[in-house]
Design a protein around this motif. Structure first.
Motif, PDB file in Angstrom:
ATOM      1  N   TYR A 424     -62.158  43.946 -11.143  1.00 54.65           N
ATOM      2  CA  TYR A 424     -63.231  43.479 -10.496  1.00 54.65           C
ATOM      3  C   TYR A 424     -64.388  44.773  -9.986  1.00 54.65           C
ATOM      4  CZ  TYR A 424     -60.337  43.322  -6.499  1.00 54.65           C
ATOM      5  OH  TYR A 424     -59.333  43.609  -5.582  1.00 54.65           O
ATOM      6  N   LEU A 425     -63.662  45.888  -9.680  1.00 49.14           N
ATOM      7  CA  LEU A 425     -64.359  46.964  -9.194  1.00 49.14           C
ATOM      8  C   LEU A 425     -65.345  47.477 -10.132  1.00 49.14           C
ATOM      9  CD1 LEU A 425     -62.004  49.153  -6.965  1.00 49.14           C
ATOM     10  CD2 LEU A 425     -63.781  47.546  -6.169  1.00 49.14           C
ATOM     11  N   LYS A 426     -66.632  47.735  -9.813  1.00 45.04           N
ATOM     12  CA  LYS A 426     -67.856  48.138 -10.541  1.00 45.04           C
ATOM     13  C   LYS A 426     -67.892  49.459 -10.378  1.00 45.04           C
ATOM     14  CE  LYS A 426     -69.791  43.615 -10.792  1.00 45.04           C
ATOM     15  NZ  LYS A 426     -70.561  42.635  -9.926  1.00 45.04           N
ATOM     16  N   LEU A 427     -67.128  50.373 -11.083  1.00 49.50           N
ATOM     17  CA  LEU A 427     -67.169  51.909 -10.666  1.00 49.50           C
ATOM     18  C   LEU A 427     -68.205  52.754 -11.677  1.00 49.50           C
ATOM     19  CD1 LEU A 427     -63.267  52.534 -10.276  1.00 49.50           C
ATOM     20  CD2 LEU A 427     -64.979  52.191  -8.197  1.00 49.50           C
ATOM     21  N   ASP A 428     -68.513  53.887 -11.070  1.00 54.74           N
ATOM     22  CA  ASP A 428     -69.233  54.520 -12.202  1.00 54.74           C
ATOM     23  C   ASP A 428     -68.271  55.297 -12.867  1.00 54.74           C
ATOM     24  OD1 ASP A 428     -69.067  56.784 -10.594  1.00 54.74           O
ATOM     25  OD2 ASP A 428     -70.540  56.373  -9.262  1.00 54.74           O
TER      26      ASP A 428
END
Ligand code: 5AD
Length: 434
Positions: A424-428
């Motif tokens: 679920y983490l939206k990382l760059d």
């Protein structure tokens, strides 16, 4: 102990209704974290004895309760454990305890204390590796990431250890407005965080009305899970906050030793703190607790009692951190709690409570740059970011040199520990490659 059964429901409110119906019909029930093989640990199941199984089925059927199921409550075993320890240099007592862990038997207070006192390098290694196996077996490799907004550092309590206690000279006391808090919440929502922890000192400014308005707004605008950590309140307040939409509540017991509790908490009463934990459980909160390691006068036996308290209370989430002297408090000259003892407490908590979430605490990261990685390798499975706006952060020094856990440092700890980031983490891209 006779066989237990667990009833898994479709929702918290259904679980609470089923529980009160069963209780009203004289079925003895216990509320426990849902075993991970039946759902998420961060929800509650009803445990009943074998003798009541038939009766409970009948009551639920007559009350038209469609439950997900009633299952035998199997204690988790660790098959192959003794085989994996066969080349380790460990004492006979340690071996005997590990045999019980392998077969899923409950440990006694003496056995828990024994593990907490382990010191030799090979036994420590065996303890941490066993806890790590148990963690993998129960919750797998993904590390849950949550984030805290410390929205007020005003506090009307004077806990002797705490750097934002009433009476402590804090550079600036601050209170965040609802809009400021919402800005932080939206930022977390944008990066994919699913649960926000709202923490503050015990500050009467945030009345029930103010908190309810905030909770409803967060739900309306983001649907995020909400953990409240705003201290001791009344049953009615906990109930109203739950009904407004709060999902989890974090109220640490800090220690179950009555003398130490009193010594460190001039305004609090251990019995009331326990009562709060009981209320939170009965209200269907995901119940988070925790303790400090290295408190004045605290022995391994006391920590063993803390761990048994979590188990008996059916606590879902357990944060264990070293005591850290905070400048300007009555305890500023007391020695810091040990990292090793904290890690042992994490490991033993995983072995005893099994089906729980254990965060690698900020306090550990503050005293050891690798503290969180070490905890993740000794039984812990979650991390909490500190997402208080930069302009306020430095004023929330509950202890000195509090580390700032941001997304980058959390990602690093997860990678260093050889574990997986939640989807679920939206990382760059930079963060993912780290
Ligand atoms: N050292 C370590 N932990 C502390 N906490 C508060 N003060 C200290 C300290 N001096 C922890 C307590 C509290 C949480 C918010 O921070 O466990 O519940």
């Amino acid at each position: 102990m006779s066989q237990q059964y667990i009833i898994i429901c479709y929702s918290t409110s259904q679980m609470l209704r089923a529980d009160s119906l069963l209780k009203a019909m004289d079925v003895e029930t216990d509320l426990i974290p849902t075993p991970s093989e039946h759902g998420t640990i961060c929800s509650t199941a009803i445990a009943i004895g074998e003798k009541d199984k038939g009766k409970a089925e009948k009551i639920l059927a007559e009350g038209n309760f469609a439950v997900k199921g009633i299952f035998p409550h199997k204690t988790r075993k660790l098959s192959g454990l003794m085989e994996s320890l066969k080349n380790c240099v460990i004492s006979q007592t340690f071996k005997d305890i590990m045999k019980k862990v392998e077969s899923g038997e409950d440990l006694t207070k003496d056995e828990i204390t024994y593990l907490l006192k382990v010191e030799g390098e090979s036994e420590l290694k065996a303890l941490f590796e066993t806890a790590d196996r148990m963690r993998k077996e129960i919750v797998g490799d993904i590390v849950e990431v949550r984030a805290a907004i410390e929205f007020s550092n005003y506090c009307n309590k004077s806990c002797h250890y705490c750097g934002i206690r009433n009476g402590c000279t804090v550079p600036t006391r601050y209170r965040m407005t609802e809009d400021e808090i919402m800005e932080g919440v939206h930022e977390l929502h944008r990066v994919g965080i699913k649960t926000v922890v709202l923490q503050s000192g015990e500050d009467d400014y945030y009345t029930l009305e103010v908190l309810i308005k905030l909770i409803k707004r967060i739900k309306r605008e983001t649907k995020m899970g909400i953990t409240l950590s705003v201290g001791e309140r009344s049953y009615e307040e906990y109930k109203a906050l739950k009904e407004a939409g709060a999902n989890n509540y974090l109220l640490k017991i800090e220690t179950t030793n009555p003398d130490i509790f009193k010594f460190i908490h001039p305004d609090d009463d251990l019995e009331y703190r326990r009562q709060c934990a009981q209320w939170l459980k009965e209200l269907g909160y995901v119940n988070a607790s925790g303790n400090m390691i290295g408190l004045p006068g605290q022995r391994a036996e006391d920590i063993a009692e803390d761990i048994l308290f979590y188990k008996e209370m059916g606590i879902h989430m357990i944060g264990i951190g070293p005591f850290i002297p905070a400048a300007g408090t009555p305890f500023e000259k007391y020695p810091q709690g040990s990292v090793e003892m904290t890690l042992k407490a994490v490991a033993v908590t995983r072995l005893v409570c099994k089906n729980v979430f254990i965060p690698a605490t900020t306090a550990l990261a503050s005293v050891d740059p690798d503290g969180q990685k070490k905890a993740l390798q000794a039984g812990a499975n979650s991390l909490m970011l500190i997402s208080t706006p930069p302009k306020y952060r430095s004023n929330y020094q509950i202890y000195s040199n509090k580390n700032m856990i941001d997304l980058d440092s959390a990602v690093k700890a997860i990678h260093d520990a050889g574990r997986k980031l939640p989807k679920y983490l939206k990382l760059d891209n930079n963060q993912q490659e780290e």
